[in-house]
Structure formats: structure tokens, C-alpha cells
Design a protein around this motif. Structure first.
Motif, PDB file in Angstrom:
ATOM      1  N   UNK A 132      17.500  30.469  -2.128  1.00 57.28           N
ATOM      2  CA  UNK A 132      17.198  31.899  -2.165  1.00 57.28           C
ATOM      3  C   UNK A 132      15.806  32.208  -2.726  1.00 57.28           C
ATOM      4  N   UNK A 133      15.365  31.599  -3.865  1.00 55.00           N
ATOM      5  CA  UNK A 133      14.007  31.903  -4.358  1.00 55.00           C
ATOM      6  C   UNK A 133      12.918  31.602  -3.329  1.00 55.00           C
ATOM      7  N   UNK A 134      13.048  30.479  -2.612  1.00 55.78           N
ATOM      8  CA  UNK A 134      12.054  30.149  -1.586  1.00 55.78           C
ATOM      9  C   UNK A 134      12.098  31.174  -0.457  1.00 55.78           C
ATOM     10  N   UNK A 135      13.290  31.662  -0.139  1.00 60.79           N
ATOM     11  CA  UNK A 135      13.446  32.709   0.877  1.00 60.79           C
ATOM     12  C   UNK A 135      12.691  33.967   0.471  1.00 60.79           C
ATOM     13  N   UNK A 136      12.808  34.365  -0.792  1.00 59.87           N
ATOM     14  CA  UNK A 136      12.117  35.558  -1.271  1.00 59.87           C
ATOM     15  C   UNK A 136      10.601  35.355  -1.266  1.00 59.87           C
ATOM     16  N   UNK A 137      10.148  34.195  -1.745  1.00 57.14           N
ATOM     17  CA  UNK A 137       8.714  33.922  -1.819  1.00 57.14           C
ATOM     18  C   UNK A 137       8.092  33.915  -0.419  1.00 57.14           C
ATOM     19  N   UNK A 138       8.762  33.249   0.524  1.00 58.03           N
ATOM     20  CA  UNK A 138       8.225  33.199   1.892  1.00 58.03           C
ATOM     21  C   UNK A 138       8.215  34.584   2.525  1.00 58.03           C
ATOM     22  N   UNK A 139       9.201  35.406   2.184  1.00 57.59           N
ATOM     23  CA  UNK A 139       9.223  36.777   2.702  1.00 57.59           C
ATOM     24  C   UNK A 139       8.040  37.586   2.201  1.00 57.59           C
ATOM     25  N   UNK A 140       7.748  37.506   0.891  1.00 61.22           N
ATOM     26  CA  UNK A 140       6.594  38.203   0.340  1.00 61.22           C
ATOM     27  C   UNK A 140       5.304  37.663   0.945  1.00 61.22           C
ATOM     28  N   UNK A 211      15.543  30.367   6.229  1.00 58.43           N
ATOM     29  CA  UNK A 211      16.117  30.241   4.891  1.00 58.43           C
ATOM     30  C   UNK A 211      17.152  31.326   4.634  1.00 58.43           C
ATOM     31  N   UNK A 212      16.917  32.523   5.199  1.00 55.50           N
ATOM     32  CA  UNK A 212      17.899  33.593   5.028  1.00 55.50           C
ATOM     33  C   UNK A 212      19.222  33.252   5.680  1.00 55.50           C
ATOM     34  N   UNK A 213      19.163  32.696   6.883  1.00 52.45           N
ATOM     35  CA  UNK A 213      20.387  32.276   7.569  1.00 52.45           C
ATOM     36  C   UNK A 213      21.046  31.124   6.823  1.00 52.45           C
ATOM     37  N   UNK A 214      20.219  30.198   6.323  1.00 52.45           N
ATOM     38  CA  UNK A 214      20.735  29.014   5.635  1.00 52.45           C
ATOM     39  C   UNK A 214      21.414  29.374   4.316  1.00 52.45           C
ATOM     40  N   UNK A 215      20.817  30.340   3.577  1.00 55.11           N
ATOM     41  CA  UNK A 215      21.325  30.668   2.237  1.00 55.11           C
ATOM     42  C   UNK A 215      22.378  31.761   2.245  1.00 55.11           C
ATOM     43  N   UNK A 220      25.122  38.141   7.992  1.00 57.19           N
ATOM     44  CA  UNK A 220      25.547  39.457   8.451  1.00 57.19           C
ATOM     45  C   UNK A 220      24.343  40.198   9.028  1.00 57.19           C
ATOM     46  N   UNK A 221      24.599  40.977  10.056  1.00 59.55           N
ATOM     47  CA  UNK A 221      23.551  41.734  10.728  1.00 59.55           C
ATOM     48  C   UNK A 221      23.448  43.124  10.112  1.00 59.55           C
ATOM     49  N   UNK A 227      15.723  44.439  11.919  1.00 57.11           N
ATOM     50  CA  UNK A 227      14.294  44.735  12.000  1.00 57.11           C
ATOM     51  C   UNK A 227      13.451  43.477  11.808  1.00 57.11           C
ATOM     52  N   UNK A 228      13.926  42.543  10.973  1.00 59.06           N
ATOM     53  CA  UNK A 228      13.187  41.293  10.772  1.00 59.06           C
ATOM     54  C   UNK A 228      13.135  40.477  12.057  1.00 59.06           C
ATOM     55  N   UNK A 229      14.272  40.374  12.735  1.00 54.45           N
ATOM     56  CA  UNK A 229      14.324  39.618  13.990  1.00 54.45           C
ATOM     57  C   UNK A 229      13.486  40.313  15.062  1.00 54.45           C
TER      58      UNK A 229
END
Length: 284
Positions: A132-140, A211-215, A220-221, A227-229
Motif C-alpha cells: 500500500x505505501x508504494x501504491x500511494x507514493x507511485x500515485x503521487x 499495485x492498487x489491484x494487488x493490494x 472494487x470499482x 476515473x483512474x482507468x
């Protein structure tokens, strides 16, 4: 919830706001004072950027909490994005050292830092996945890189308008700082740099989605996911059109604006609605 002066993050963010304000209003200077005044401008900008970084770290990881937690929200996301765009501007300053750009970015950063005082976001103790932390960092990071692409695209559009303006016309004088010569690079080079930032942002967005799908268990949609997709698809079409069909200029910029709008709605938009409009907790 308004950030209190007793908060650990208040004073670094307050210093950042004041220093950004100074960087936006200090004159560049003329004659023998140019170098000295430029040093003062960049000193103020560097102080603001470092104080901004400290406030982001302290606030994001919520050191005020009794247990480890991460804080996220639409205003902190905008704050991190402007901080990353300013980092890109600092690196590119030898080619994009336009006072108007520096002032606009400094004001924007000051506004987003102040906005985080009023809307600091929500604390999320722990996380369901070590990814999850890597997911947040990559998103930013994806927000920051796409923001840098938008900055370069805006400069590119201004340069194109200048090239089309009649010499001596009011519009030509207004846009005189936006010429490729003023930018310090050819227009095609600026266009190529814009698309490189798009490609880097697309790569980070791809990593964020994976990472979002993995974590997420289960996946859930929600509005953020949809909007991300959609933004990922728009950027994929843009890059495909660029490298396969040679899309350039206005066509490429329109796709960039469309993808950026969807990306903004994905996290910042959904968070704004949940936090400000509906006053409901949002899922990370």
C-alpha cells in the motif's frame, strides 16, 4: 478540521507559505543587481520547498497520532503535486527560468499548502497490504509527473501563439517571454520533453493501478478506480498516437488535458466530494 498552531506540521507549512509568497513577489532586478536578486529569489524558493517537504513528511505519516498512520486527502494530494512540479521546475530552471512561471508556481504551491490547513484529510492507521505505501507514493508521483507535463504543454502553447502572432501586435508583446528563444530550447524540443513527462507519468500511473489491484482485497470499482482507468486509457491512446501516428501540437495537448482532467477527478475530485461535500470517510 483546521490545522492548529500546536500541530507538529503547522510551522513548517507556515514557513513554506511565507517563503513561497516572497519568491513570488521578489523582483528579478536589472543591471548589476540581477545576480544578487536572483540569489534571494532562489533562496526563498529553496527554503519554501524544503519547509514544504518537511510538512509533507510530518503530515503524511501523522507523527502526532498515538499509532502509526498515514494521512491522505484531496488538499494534501494537491500539495504534493505542486511540490513535485516545483522540483521539476528547479531542475529545468536553466532552460525555463521565466519569472512569470516561477511566480505562478510559487503562488500555486502557497495556496495548496494553505488549503491543507483547512482540509488536512483523514488518518488511516496501518494498511491492509505491505504494498500500500508504494501504491500511494507511485500515485503521487504520477500526479507530479503529469503536472510537469501540463506545465511544459502550457509553455509550448504560449510559444506556438507567439510564433503565429503578427510582429508588433499587442498579443506578440504580451507573449514575448514565451518564445522558444526565451524558453531556452527549440519548440520541438519542448514538445518532446512534454511527451516524455507524459510517458513517465503514464508508467507511474500503470504501477499505481497494478499495485492498487494487488493490494486491494477484494478489488472494487468506485469513482476513483473508474476515473483512474479512464485516464490511463486516454494517456495510452495519446502515447500510441504520438509514436505510431506522429500526433503533435494541439492534438496531443488536447489528449493531455483530457487525461489530466480524468486523473484529477480520480483521486482529488472523489476525495473533495467525500470530504467537503458529503462529509463522509473515504477509502484509500
Amino acid at each position: 478540521m483546521i490545522l492548529s498552531p500546536a500541530s507538529l506540521t503547522f510551522w513548517p507549512s507556515a514557513i513554506a507559505v511565507v517563503a513561497y509568497g516572497l519568491a513570488s513577489v521578489l523582483p528579478e532586478g536589472e543591471g548589476d543587481t540581477v545576480a544578487a536578486r536572483n540569489r534571494r529569489v532562489w533562496a526563498a524558493l529553496a527554503l519554501a520547498w524544503l519547509a514544504h517537504a518537511i510538512s509533507i513528511v510530518l503530515d503524511t505519516f501523522s507523527f502526532n497520532s498515538a499509532q502509526p498512520a498515514a494521512r491522505f486527502g484531496f488538499a494534501p494530494a494537491l500539495s504534493v503535486t505542486t511540490w513535485l512540479v516545483l522540483a521539476v521546475y528547479a531542475v529545468e530552471s536553466h532552460r525555463l527560468g521565466l519569472p512569470a512561471v516561477r511566480r505562478a508556481l510559487a503562488w500555486l504551491a502557497a495556496i495548496t499548502v494553505a488549503l491543507s490547513w483547512a482540509f488536512p484529510g483523514q488518518e488511516h492507521p496501518g494498511s491492509g497490504s505491505p504494498w500500500a505505501p508504494l501504491h500511494w507514493i507511485s500515485g503521487f508521483a504520477s500526479y507530479g509527473l503529469i503536472g510537469a507535463a501540463l506545465m511544459h504543454a502550457a509553455l509550448m502553447r504560449l510559444a506556438e501563439k507567439q510564433l503565429r502572432a503578427r510582429p508588433g501586435s499587442p498579443s506578440a508583446k504580451t507573449l514575448s517571454l514565451a518564445t522558444p528563444q526565451a524558453l531556452g530550447m527549440p519548440l520541438l524540443r519542448l514538445e518532446s520533453l512534454t511527451l516524455r513527462f507524459v510517458a513517465a507519468g503514464f508508467a507511474m500511473l500503470t504501477l499505481t493501478l497494478v499495485l492498487g489491484i494487488w493490494s486491494s482485497n477484494p478489488w472494487h470499482w468506485d469513482h476513483k478506480s473508474v476515473f483512474s482507468v479512464l485516464s490511463w486509457l486516454v494517456f495510452a491512446i495519446l502515447l500510441t498516437g504520438r509514436y505510431q501516428f506522429g500526433w503533435r501540437g494541439r492534438q496531443a495537448v488536447r489528449w493531455l488535458y483530457a487525461g489530466s482532467t480524468l486523473l484529477l477527478l480520480a483521486y482529488v475530485g472523489s476525495r473533495f466530494v467525500m470530504e467537503v461535500v458529503l462529509h463522509r470517510p473515504a477509502i484509500v
